[in-house]
Design an enzyme around this catalytic site. Sequence first.
Site, PDB file in Angstrom:
ATOM      1  N   VAL A  59      -2.950 -20.482  76.428  1.00 29.12           N
ATOM      2  CA  VAL A  59      -3.173 -20.205  77.853  1.00 29.12           C
ATOM      3  C   VAL A  59      -3.302 -18.700  78.053  1.00 29.12           C
ATOM      4  CG1 VAL A  59      -2.119 -20.379  80.139  1.00 29.12           C
ATOM      5  CG2 VAL A  59      -1.774 -22.206  78.471  1.00 29.12           C
ATOM      6  N   CYS A  60      -4.231 -18.289  78.903  1.00 33.91           N
ATOM      7  CA  CYS A  60      -4.342 -16.875  79.291  1.00 33.91           C
ATOM      8  C   CYS A  60      -4.588 -16.819  80.798  1.00 33.91           C
ATOM      9  CB  CYS A  60      -5.437 -16.161  78.504  1.00 33.91           C
ATOM     10  SG  CYS A  60      -7.109 -16.703  78.905  1.00 33.91           S
ATOM     11  N   ARG A  61      -5.136 -15.740  81.269  1.00 34.61           N
ATOM     12  CA  ARG A  61      -5.358 -15.587  82.714  1.00 34.61           C
ATOM     13  C   ARG A  61      -6.509 -16.467  83.205  1.00 34.61           C
ATOM     14  NH1 ARG A  61      -8.628 -12.226  85.774  1.00 34.61           N
ATOM     15  NH2 ARG A  61      -7.891 -11.914  87.900  1.00 34.61           N
ATOM     16  N   GLY A  63      -9.015 -18.058  80.733  1.00 39.19           N
ATOM     17  CA  GLY A  63      -9.570 -18.933  79.704  1.00 39.19           C
ATOM     18  C   GLY A  63     -10.366 -18.215  78.637  1.00 39.19           C
ATOM     19  N   MET A  87      -4.341 -19.436  83.795  1.00 34.74           N
ATOM     20  CA  MET A  87      -3.301 -19.442  84.820  1.00 34.74           C
ATOM     21  C   MET A  87      -3.878 -19.284  86.226  1.00 34.74           C
ATOM     22  SD  MET A  87      -0.411 -20.258  83.603  1.00 34.74           S
ATOM     23  CE  MET A  87       0.683 -19.815  84.954  1.00 34.74           C
TER      24      MET A  87
END
Length: 101
Positions: A59-61, A63, A87
Amino acid sequence: MIETTTSQTAAAVDTAQIVDVREDFEVAEGMMPGARHIPMGQIADRLGELDKSRPVHVVCRSGNRSGRVAEALESLGFEVYSMAGGMMQWQAEGRPTVSPA
């Protein structure tokens, strides 16, 4: 590497390893319950914290970073998924977040 939805990642939290690869200042805004924070730049040094026998959801900010990390982990033999929308999507859907440990 397979791209997943927020719903698929949320459903996997009890069986998979959820790895948040954002930077400290981003994680300070909240992270997924059950996720482990390993910033993207530290993945190579912290591979020992990941279990190859269990799937990894990255998971990141938004994708983008998670896709790059997922590809790298896949090349090392991990079963890896990247959460589409990151996120930003998770929070837009009103899903819960927790403060980092």
